[in-house]
Design a protein around this motif. Structure first.
Motif, PDB file in Angstrom:
ATOM      1  N   ARG A   1       9.577  45.313 -57.401  1.00 16.01           N
ATOM      2  CA  ARG A   1       8.538  46.137 -56.214  1.00 16.01           C
ATOM      3  C   ARG A   1       7.335  46.238 -56.554  1.00 16.01           C
ATOM      4  N   LEU A   2       6.176  45.558 -56.733  1.00 14.47           N
ATOM      5  CA  LEU A   2       5.093  44.970 -56.700  1.00 14.47           C
ATOM      6  C   LEU A   2       5.384  43.790 -56.002  1.00 14.47           C
ATOM      7  N   ILE A   3       5.993  42.677 -56.232  1.00 12.55           N
ATOM      8  CA  ILE A   3       5.666  41.481 -54.826  1.00 12.55           C
ATOM      9  C   ILE A   3       6.430  42.072 -53.406  1.00 12.55           C
ATOM     10  N   ASP A   4       6.831  43.070 -53.126  1.00 15.09           N
ATOM     11  CA  ASP A   4       7.383  43.108 -52.346  1.00 15.09           C
ATOM     12  C   ASP A   4       6.795  44.397 -51.205  1.00 15.09           C
ATOM     13  N   HIS A   5       5.494  45.228 -52.035  1.00  9.02           N
ATOM     14  CA  HIS A   5       4.655  46.285 -51.511  1.00  9.02           C
ATOM     15  C   HIS A   5       3.901  45.461 -50.783  1.00  9.02           C
ATOM     16  N   PRO A   6       4.177  46.174 -49.508  1.00  5.16           N
ATOM     17  CA  PRO A   6       3.610  45.561 -48.144  1.00  5.16           C
ATOM     18  C   PRO A   6       1.638  45.076 -48.440  1.00  5.16           C
ATOM     19  N   CYS A   7       1.577  43.997 -47.738  1.00  4.78           N
ATOM     20  CA  CYS A   7       0.197  44.019 -48.340  1.00  4.78           C
ATOM     21  C   CYS A   7      -0.201  43.088 -46.712  1.00  4.78           C
ATOM     22  N   ASP A   8      -1.629  42.778 -46.289  1.00  2.00           N
ATOM     23  CA  ASP A   8      -2.007  42.930 -44.828  1.00  2.00           C
ATOM     24  C   ASP A   8      -3.426  41.914 -45.053  1.00  2.00           C
TER      25      ASP A   8
ATOM     26  N   PHE B   1      -5.995  35.973 -49.417  1.00  2.00           N
ATOM     27  CA  PHE B   1      -5.496  37.457 -49.786  1.00  2.00           C
ATOM     28  C   PHE B   1      -6.328  37.945 -49.647  1.00  2.00           C
ATOM     29  N   VAL B   2      -7.499  38.438 -49.382  1.00  2.00           N
ATOM     30  CA  VAL B   2      -7.920  39.669 -49.482  1.00  2.00           C
ATOM     31  C   VAL B   2      -7.539  40.391 -48.382  1.00  2.00           C
ATOM     32  N   GLY B   3      -7.316  41.999 -48.590  1.00  2.00           N
ATOM     33  CA  GLY B   3      -7.038  42.618 -47.728  1.00  2.00           C
ATOM     34  C   GLY B   3      -6.339  43.798 -48.344  1.00  2.00           C
ATOM     35  N   LYS B   4      -5.638  45.086 -47.322  1.00  2.00           N
ATOM     36  CA  LYS B   4      -4.947  46.188 -47.676  1.00  2.00           C
ATOM     37  C   LYS B   4      -4.032  45.740 -49.265  1.00  2.00           C
ATOM     38  N   GLY B   5      -3.124  46.174 -49.479  1.00  2.00           N
ATOM     39  CA  GLY B   5      -1.930  46.038 -50.895  1.00  2.00           C
ATOM     40  C   GLY B   5      -2.758  44.552 -51.682  1.00  2.00           C
TER      41      GLY B   5
END
Length: 339
Positions: free
Chosen positions: A321-328, A67-71
């Protein structure tokens, strides 16, 4: 009887795993030079941004470094199997991702982690890096509701880290990131069931015993005792019991929204998880509760333990909103990732 594992040397398993993960995910991850247990996101850390550092023992993959990455998280400090990382890799993570706005430590509520992360925070203060801590305590079975501060952090970490990581990525202040993290933790509930034990790479011996026809409700992800051991029951019966305990505390109203995670503890296959997910949906539908997001699979494991856990996050507008925020991340991606 010894268990079977595809390893070379039990004592080298964690470091060889990390070498393999870095070889597989060079776009997402790197290790701090001279500190191979400090894993950093290639994207995410930047000036003026609060750094989110997670961590804990190995054996729960993809938790934590997946779970380390952008976002999401900027770094993870990695310990031995089921053991806290020592202060040094935590400190190196913090120095690598500090953007001048402070760092937030997030990890499960276990004594060794608390001791070592607190020690790291004290040492970072000497270098003028402010480090705060939010413990995850989503495991409903591990303590009564009036003693929630004693509860363990388990698979609910996925949603709690996700909300905090989004807040960091959106450039919230350290005060606001800490507020979001605590609120996300307060709104997240997990219950699990174990069907068979796991074994450590060093010992190749089961770390607890369950009879062939037994299960244990509420067992922890390191084999900590649960709250009820008895005969194995059907998927619908087990799912109903786990949800009863979660919903009894959550007390949602008709029309409320939740995020759902049906998580394998290691060896329980997707077929069984989706059978459980079916019952989760039926139960929530009957109560008028809307599923906003569902995740099914291996998210917080316990080596090869058989069993599963169910997590619900009780969403409000901000958490949604935070759960929906993109992550990669190396092992988890969501939303329309902006690059």
């Amino acid at each position: 009887m010894k268990t079977k594992k595809l390893i070379n040397d039990g004592a080298a398993a964690v470091d060889e795993m990390l070498a393999g993960i870095l070889a597989a995910h060079p776009r997402h991850l790197r290790a701090v030079e001279g500190s191979p247990r400090s894993i950093i996101a290639n994207e995410g850390p930047r000036p003026g941004k609060v750094g989110l550092i997670i961590g804990g023992g190995s054996g729960h993959e993809p938790t934590f470094l997946g779970f380390v990455g952008k976002g999401l998280a900027d770094a993870a400090a990695i310990g031995n199997v089921f053991a806290s990382p020592p202060p040094d890799p935590i400190i190196e993570c913090a120095k690598a991702v500090d953007g001048g706005a402070g760092v937030l430590f997030m990890y499960g509520n276990y004594a060794g982690d608390v001791m070592n992360f607190d020690m790291a925070a004290e040492m970072l203060a000497m270098d003028d890096i402010e480090a705060r801590t939010v413990l995850t305590t989503d495991d409903v079975a591990s303590a009564p509701i009036d003693q929630r501060e004693r509860r363990r952090g388990v698979a609910g970490n996925v949603f709690i880290f996700k909300a905090a990581g989004a807040a960091c990525d959106l450039m919230y202040s350290l005060d606001e990131v800490e507020r979001v993290a605590r609120w996300a933790n307060d709104r997240t509930y997990t219950m699990g069931v174990a069907l068979s034990p796991c074994s450590l790479p060093q010992t190749l011996r089961p770390n607890f015993q369950l009879g062939d026809d037994e299960m244990e409700i509420g067992m922890g992800i390191h084999g900590e005792p649960g709250i009820a051991r008895g005969p194995l029951r059907s998927a619908d019966e087990v799912t109903a019991e786990l949800l009863d305990r979660i919903l009894g505390e959550m007390k949602p109203k008709r029309g409320d929204h939740v995020a759902v995670l049906v998580n394998s503890l290691g060896s329980t296959p997707l077929m069984e998880l989706y059978i459980m997910m079916r019952k989760v949906k039926m139960t929530l539908d009957a109560s008028g509760i809307e599923i906003h997001l569902s995740l099914v699979g291996n998210y917080c494991t316990s080596l090869e333990m058989a069993g599963a856990s169910i997590t619900l996050m009780h969403l409000d507008d901000e958490l949604q909103r935070l759960i929906d925020h993109p992550c990669d991340c190396a092992m988890f991606r969501s939303g329309e990732v902006l690059r």
